[in-house]
Write a protein that holds these residues in place. Sequence first.
Motif, short mmCIF file in Angstrom:
data_model
loop_
_atom_site.label_atom_id
_atom_site.label_comp_id
_atom_site.label_asym_id
_atom_site.label_seq_id
_atom_site.Cartn_x
_atom_site.Cartn_y
_atom_site.Cartn_z
N LEU A 134 -23.26 12.22 -32.06
CA LEU A 134 -22.08 12.94 -32.53
C LEU A 134 -22.28 14.40 -32.15
O LEU A 134 -23.31 14.99 -32.46
CB LEU A 134 -21.94 12.82 -34.04
N ILE A 135 -21.30 14.97 -31.46
CA ILE A 135 -21.39 16.36 -31.06
C ILE A 135 -20.28 17.12 -31.77
O ILE A 135 -19.11 16.72 -31.71
CB ILE A 135 -21.21 16.53 -29.54
N ALA A 167 -17.12 24.30 -23.97
CA ALA A 167 -17.41 23.94 -22.57
C ALA A 167 -18.40 22.77 -22.50
O ALA A 167 -18.22 21.84 -21.70
CB ALA A 167 -17.94 25.15 -21.81
N ALA A 168 -19.44 22.80 -23.34
CA ALA A 168 -20.42 21.72 -23.34
C ALA A 168 -19.81 20.42 -23.87
O ALA A 168 -20.14 19.33 -23.39
CB ALA A 168 -21.64 22.12 -24.15
N VAL A 211 -26.39 7.49 -22.62
CA VAL A 211 -26.04 8.50 -23.63
C VAL A 211 -26.98 9.70 -23.49
O VAL A 211 -26.54 10.85 -23.56
CB VAL A 211 -26.07 7.91 -25.06
N ASP A 212 -28.26 9.44 -23.26
CA ASP A 212 -29.22 10.54 -23.10
C ASP A 212 -28.81 11.46 -21.94
O ASP A 212 -28.96 12.68 -22.04
CB ASP A 212 -30.63 10.01 -22.87
N LYS A 213 -28.29 10.90 -20.87
CA LYS A 213 -27.85 11.72 -19.73
C LYS A 213 -26.64 12.57 -20.10
O LYS A 213 -26.50 13.70 -19.64
CB LYS A 213 -27.53 10.84 -18.53
N LYS A 264 -27.88 15.47 -22.54
CA LYS A 264 -29.02 16.24 -22.05
C LYS A 264 -28.74 17.74 -22.16
O LYS A 264 -27.69 18.22 -21.75
CB LYS A 264 -29.34 15.89 -20.60
N GLY A 265 -29.67 18.45 -22.76
CA GLY A 265 -29.55 19.88 -22.92
C GLY A 265 -28.89 20.34 -24.21
O GLY A 265 -28.92 21.53 -24.52
N LEU A 266 -28.27 19.44 -24.95
CA LEU A 266 -27.63 19.82 -26.22
C LEU A 266 -28.69 19.95 -27.32
O LEU A 266 -29.69 19.23 -27.33
CB LEU A 266 -26.59 18.79 -26.63
N LYS A 267 -28.43 20.85 -28.25
CA LYS A 267 -29.33 21.07 -29.37
C LYS A 267 -28.91 20.20 -30.56
O LYS A 267 -27.71 20.04 -30.82
CB LYS A 267 -29.31 22.53 -29.81
N LEU A 268 -29.89 19.69 -31.29
CA LEU A 268 -29.60 19.00 -32.53
C LEU A 268 -28.95 19.98 -33.50
O LEU A 268 -29.32 21.16 -33.53
CB LEU A 268 -30.86 18.40 -33.16
N HIS A 269 -28.02 19.49 -34.28
CA HIS A 269 -27.38 20.33 -35.28
C HIS A 269 -28.42 20.71 -36.32
O HIS A 269 -29.18 19.86 -36.79
CB HIS A 269 -26.22 19.56 -35.93
N PRO A 270 -28.45 22.00 -36.71
CA PRO A 270 -29.47 22.41 -37.69
C PRO A 270 -29.22 21.82 -39.07
O PRO A 270 -28.17 21.46 -39.43
CB PRO A 270 -29.35 23.93 -37.72
#
Length: 135
Positions: free
Chosen positions: A8-9, A66-67, A124-126, A129-135
């Motif tokens: 989930l982003i 953008a991400a 999904v990993d691809k 890739k490069g996204l940060k986990l939500h704090p």
Amino acid sequence: MFDTKNALIVRNDLAPWQRLNVVAFLATGITSGAPEILGQPYVDSLGRQYGKLAGEPMRIFEADLAALQKAHGKGLERELTLTPYVEAMFATGHDAANREVFLAEDANNLNLVGLAIRGPKKAVDKVIKGLKLHP
């Protein structure tokens, strides 16, 4: 452990209540698209039955617009299960209105505030890739 992955982003410039709202709705998108991930009902020591929870983890990431749009495009290319949430949905009050405002969006430039992704783990990993986990 699992061959599939749920991500989930949520957009990083939202108010806390908006982030939580988006995550809740996106989680329902994951489970409706893959009801097999639901476990059995919970039962307490007095025999009372409760609802089911997903038996697979849902990892929550944060990103800017953008991400999010990039992840959306990659998810489409890989034909993963996607559940989008656009900013205009905050102004609606029911599901039919949500679908109307979503349909009115520019499909090539969605104003995403959240995106759920489900599919084979490596694919999904691809996408994330490069996204940060939500704090």
